[in-house]
Design a protein around this motif. Sequence first.
Motif, PDB file in Angstrom:
ATOM      1  N   SER A   1       0.844  -1.134   0.008  1.00  0.00           N
ATOM      2  CA  SER A   1       0.010   0.063  -0.145  1.00  0.00           C
ATOM      3  C   SER A   1       0.917   1.475  -0.102  1.00  0.00           C
ATOM      4  CB  SER A   1      -0.890   0.155   1.169  1.00  0.00           C
ATOM      5  OG  SER A   1      -1.854  -1.099   1.175  1.00  0.00           O
ATOM      6  N   ALA A   2       2.125   1.144   0.368  1.00  0.00           N
ATOM      7  CA  ALA A   2       3.028   2.191   0.456  1.00  0.00           C
ATOM      8  C   ALA A   2       3.447   2.797  -0.831  1.00  0.00           C
ATOM      9  CB  ALA A   2       4.119   1.957   1.239  1.00  0.00           C
ATOM     10  N   ILE A   3       3.121   2.104  -1.932  1.00  0.00           N
ATOM     11  CA  ILE A   3       3.615   2.378  -3.235  1.00  0.00           C
ATOM     12  C   ILE A   3       2.519   3.728  -3.531  1.00  0.00           C
ATOM     13  CG2 ILE A   3       1.996   1.048  -4.432  1.00  0.00           C
ATOM     14  CD1 ILE A   3       4.327   0.402  -6.536  1.00  0.00           C
ATOM     15  N   ASP A   4       1.349   3.793  -3.033  1.00  0.00           N
ATOM     16  CA  ASP A   4       0.664   4.883  -3.687  1.00  0.00           C
ATOM     17  C   ASP A   4       1.125   6.228  -2.970  1.00  0.00           C
ATOM     18  OD1 ASP A   4      -1.181   3.261  -4.721  1.00  0.00           O
ATOM     19  OD2 ASP A   4      -2.442   2.872  -3.153  1.00  0.00           O
ATOM     20  N   VAL A   5       1.951   6.271  -2.202  1.00  0.00           N
ATOM     21  CA  VAL A   5       2.449   7.420  -1.629  1.00  0.00           C
ATOM     22  C   VAL A   5       3.942   7.732  -2.388  1.00  0.00           C
ATOM     23  CG1 VAL A   5       3.519   8.750   0.353  1.00  0.00           C
ATOM     24  CG2 VAL A   5       1.506   7.150   0.643  1.00  0.00           C
ATOM     25  N   ASN A   6       4.840   6.660  -2.173  1.00  0.00           N
ATOM     26  CA  ASN A   6       5.850   6.777  -3.055  1.00  0.00           C
ATOM     27  C   ASN A   6       6.601   5.377  -3.757  1.00  0.00           C
ATOM     28  OD1 ASN A   6       8.807   7.117  -3.496  1.00  0.00           O
ATOM     29  ND2 ASN A   6       8.717   8.989  -2.220  1.00  0.00           N
ATOM     30  N   PRO A   7       6.813   5.238  -4.803  1.00  0.00           N
ATOM     31  CA  PRO A   7       6.978   4.015  -5.350  1.00  0.00           C
ATOM     32  C   PRO A   7       8.302   3.415  -4.728  1.00  0.00           C
ATOM     33  CG  PRO A   7       6.232   5.461  -7.039  1.00  0.00           C
ATOM     34  CD  PRO A   7       6.548   6.130  -5.782  1.00  0.00           C
ATOM     35  N   ALA A   8       9.036   4.312  -4.286  1.00  0.00           N
ATOM     36  CA  ALA A   8      10.421   3.616  -3.794  1.00  0.00           C
ATOM     37  C   ALA A   8      10.151   3.174  -2.440  1.00  0.00           C
ATOM     38  CB  ALA A   8      11.531   4.940  -3.496  1.00  0.00           C
ATOM     39  N   SER A   9       9.156   3.180  -1.925  1.00  0.00           N
ATOM     40  CA  SER A   9       8.782   2.769  -0.350  1.00  0.00           C
ATOM     41  C   SER A   9       8.907   1.163  -0.353  1.00  0.00           C
ATOM     42  CB  SER A   9       7.645   3.287   0.164  1.00  0.00           C
ATOM     43  OG  SER A   9       7.617   4.500   0.121  1.00  0.00           O
ATOM     44  N   ILE A  10       8.880   0.547  -1.447  1.00  0.00           N
ATOM     45  CA  ILE A  10       8.646  -1.302  -1.249  1.00  0.00           C
ATOM     46  C   ILE A  10       9.956  -1.689  -1.343  1.00  0.00           C
ATOM     47  CG2 ILE A  10       6.543  -1.000  -2.745  1.00  0.00           C
ATOM     48  CD1 ILE A  10       7.757  -2.121  -5.213  1.00  0.00           C
TER      49      ILE A  10
END
Length: 290
Positions: A38-47
């Motif tokens: 779900s963090a990809i919706d804020v910043n794709p680098a988060s995964i």
Amino acid sequence: MKKHQLTLIGALLLGMLSPTLKAQDFVGFNSHPYAGVSAIDVNPASIAGTVYKADINVVGADVLANNNYLKFNPKAFFKWNPDNKEKSVEIDPTGVLSNTYVHTKVQLPSFMLDLNYNDAVAFTWQVRGYAQIENAGKELTKLAYEDFDYTNYHNNTYKLSDMSIRMLNWSEIGLGYAHVFYLNGGNRVKVGTRLKYLVGLNALYMETNNLSYLFQNDHVVNVDGSVMYAHSDNIDENIGFNPSGSGFGFDLGVKYSHNNQFILGASLLDFGGIKYTRAAESTNFTIDRK
């Protein structure tokens, strides 16, 4: 104009009004270290470089709503009722130049996979909706709130300037990739992207710069002016899957962290577009009561 038509206008103006919320999607979760895919919706680098080897989201939903005219008692959203004056309060009882924004998101089965410490991939599937009313005149907003039975604004001519109504619903399928670009001591830099295939479900817009109206009573209204109007060719189809257009989009992101305590990120989200098929019968029109 007949009563049921006035009711439709009121529903359009007030049906989406809800408490003011100013936050990202899935508030309090998407930016958390345990947000996973779900963090990809804020910043794709988060995964990349997360606490997970894999994360699967079966289903999730989020609603973001904002308006500057009504506020409700803090109760369950399904109990919000603009018609119940005990549960809804006008921020300005004389009416304001009103704006309303609603964004909905349903996250369908999605997952992320940590390939190694430096690389991660993700698959996402979402259905999203967006609706907005801008610059609704204070008199029209007040009339709609009072079910058009506000005599102070009857038998007077008012004008709508730069009022617009927009609605957009689409689905998106995304493939994401993130990489730990730099790691030295406590410093880490991650970059990521997500490519998205966009499926247009339906769309509508209506804009006017010179529309005037006069309510004789709560049943009869006279209208003059021109309206720019269009909708997708499937706007009235409620059954089945019949998309009206498609397109592509992408997200980009970068994140820097120091000892996992100081984190700084930047992202470009929802860059792209969808070309909808316009219904032949939807066109600009002029109303003249004379």
